[in-house]
Design a protein around this motif. Structure first.
Motif, mmCIF file in Angstrom:
data_model
loop_
_atom_site.group_PDB
_atom_site.id
_atom_site.type_symbol
_atom_site.label_atom_id
_atom_site.label_comp_id
_atom_site.label_asym_id
_atom_site.label_seq_id
_atom_site.Cartn_x
_atom_site.Cartn_y
_atom_site.Cartn_z
ATOM 1 N N VAL A 149 -19.360 41.218 -27.500
ATOM 2 C CA VAL A 149 -20.218 41.959 -28.482
ATOM 3 C C VAL A 149 -20.415 41.262 -29.819
ATOM 4 C CG1 VAL A 149 -20.045 43.968 -27.226
ATOM 5 C CG2 VAL A 149 -18.526 43.426 -29.018
ATOM 6 N N GLU B 164 -22.648 36.113 -26.817
ATOM 7 C CA GLU B 164 -22.534 37.891 -27.029
ATOM 8 C C GLU B 164 -23.329 38.152 -25.764
ATOM 9 O OE1 GLU B 164 -24.402 38.537 -30.689
ATOM 10 O OE2 GLU B 164 -22.849 37.762 -31.754
ATOM 11 N N GLY B 165 -22.837 38.975 -25.061
ATOM 12 C CA GLY B 165 -23.759 39.646 -23.974
ATOM 13 C C GLY B 165 -22.940 39.156 -22.711
ATOM 14 N N ASN B 166 -22.085 38.038 -22.731
ATOM 15 C CA ASN B 166 -21.292 37.863 -21.486
ATOM 16 C C ASN B 166 -20.186 38.638 -20.851
ATOM 17 O OD1 ASN B 166 -21.008 33.909 -22.505
ATOM 18 N ND2 ASN B 166 -22.766 35.271 -21.591
ATOM 19 N N VAL B 167 -20.383 38.891 -19.862
ATOM 20 C CA VAL B 167 -19.397 39.832 -19.183
ATOM 21 C C VAL B 167 -18.312 38.699 -18.584
ATOM 22 C CG1 VAL B 167 -18.833 41.282 -17.165
ATOM 23 C CG2 VAL B 167 -21.008 41.608 -18.506
ATOM 24 N N GLY C 62 -14.206 42.771 -20.072
ATOM 25 C CA GLY C 62 -15.030 43.175 -20.647
ATOM 26 C C GLY C 62 -16.261 42.368 -21.093
ATOM 27 N N GLN C 63 -17.030 43.011 -22.094
ATOM 28 C CA GLN C 63 -18.151 42.182 -22.500
ATOM 29 C C GLN C 63 -18.174 41.667 -24.158
ATOM 30 O OE1 GLN C 63 -21.695 44.599 -22.831
ATOM 31 N NE2 GLN C 63 -22.966 42.937 -22.289
ATOM 32 N N ILE D 290 -14.452 41.592 -28.145
ATOM 33 C CA ILE D 290 -14.732 42.278 -26.735
ATOM 34 C C ILE D 290 -14.716 43.609 -26.365
ATOM 35 C CG2 ILE D 290 -14.022 41.856 -24.378
ATOM 36 C CD1 ILE D 290 -12.871 38.937 -24.764
ATOM 37 N N LYS D 291 -15.484 44.063 -25.947
ATOM 38 C CA LYS D 291 -15.683 45.558 -25.763
ATOM 39 C C LYS D 291 -15.233 45.539 -24.212
ATOM 40 C CE LYS D 291 -18.817 49.219 -24.743
ATOM 41 N NZ LYS D 291 -20.358 49.880 -24.518
ATOM 42 N N HIS D 292 -14.047 46.634 -23.993
ATOM 43 C CA HIS D 292 -13.623 46.627 -22.687
ATOM 44 C C HIS D 292 -13.889 48.101 -22.004
ATOM 45 C CE1 HIS D 292 -10.963 43.420 -23.854
ATOM 46 N NE2 HIS D 292 -10.621 44.134 -24.745
ATOM 47 N N LYS E 203 -13.726 38.033 -17.419
ATOM 48 C CA LYS E 203 -12.707 38.530 -16.459
ATOM 49 C C LYS E 203 -11.354 38.443 -17.402
ATOM 50 C CE LYS E 203 -14.875 36.880 -12.174
ATOM 51 N NZ LYS E 203 -14.502 36.037 -10.958
#
Length: 253
Positions: A175, A210-213, A172-173, A190-192, A215
């Motif tokens: 947030v 914040e903003g990192n994608v 996810g990312q 984390i937004k999935h 795994k």
């Protein structure tokens, strides 16, 4: 005479201290932060807030909060901005249809979706929605406390040691990360996908921004005791803003 007066004064002083100690101490604000009322109609944005953290703290779906305030992706907000936490008159709480439960599913038999009555409703996410993700345990350790739908614990607490790795339970990312939510210490959200968020509380060192994608299984933090009395991970999963039981999605141990 002077000696006797000094002795009496000393006794009175000690007695006064003893009497004062019987009075209750004033409440202490955790980490110097005041708990904001989740039922307030509006929320003033503070430095470090994100739309996701405000929605999380208030038990709302972040997409609802964005829609009520006419905020478009990537949902940027500014300190001092006033956000509406309830739908305007004539506007539904959510415009997204609820996914249907598969016919004959356990979720349909046992716990059909509830209509939220409070700011932090609880529900079981539909099987079809949950099946889109593949969760892993975010750290090793024994369960200290389980999720309680009608109690104060809206996630699970996992025992561990300071410095123990905390992993992303699904891709996810990031947030939100910070210490602005009372009771969570240093927190990562984390937004999935559009429906699911997860949170990792009481972290020590944090390795993501914040903003990192990220795994699934990626190390995001070290376990700590920020905002609590022992080293542990408090882990939550939210479906459209509502807390759900993480153990409904995590692999069985």
């Amino acid at each position: 005479m002077n000696a006797r007066l000094k002795s009496c004064a000393a006794i009175l002083f000690v007695a006064g201290l003893t009497a004062c100690s019987n009075f209750p101490l004033p409440p202490v604000s955790e980490q110097g932060k005041v708990l904001r009322q989740p039922e307030a109609e509006y929320r003033l944005v503070r430095p470090g807030d994100t739309l996701y953290s405000i929605a999380w703290e208030s038990g709302r779906d972040f997409q609802d909060v964005a829609r009520w305030n006419h905020i478009s992706p990537p949902y940027l907000i500014q300190p001092g901005q006033r956000l509406r936490l309830f739908p305007p008159a004539g506007v539904e709480k959510t415009s997204r249809p609820e996914p249907r439960y598969p016919v004959g599913s356990e979720s349909q038999k046992k716990t059909p979706p509830d209509k939220p009555e409070t700011a932090t409703p609880t529900r079981r996410a539909p099987v079809a929605a949950a099946g889109q993700l593949s969760w892993i345990w975010p750290t090793r350790g024994d369960l200290l406390e389980r999720y309680s739908a009608n109690g104060p614990n809206k996630g699970i607490d996992i025992a561990g040691k300071n410095g123990q790795p905390i992993l992303a339970a699904e891709a996810g990312q990031v947030v939100y990360h910070g210490g602005g939510l009372r009771g969570y210490g240093q927190l990562i959200i984390i937004k999935h996908n559009a429906d699911f968020l997860s949170a990792y509380a009481h972290c020590d060192k944090i390795y993501v921004k914040e903003g990192n994608v990220i795994k699934r299984g990626q190390k995001i933090a070290d376990m700590g005791s920020s905002g609590t009395d022992r080293a542990k991970l408090h882990f939550e999963v939210r479906y459209r803003g509502a807390p759900v039981d993480p153990q409904d999605y995590l692999p069985r141990k």
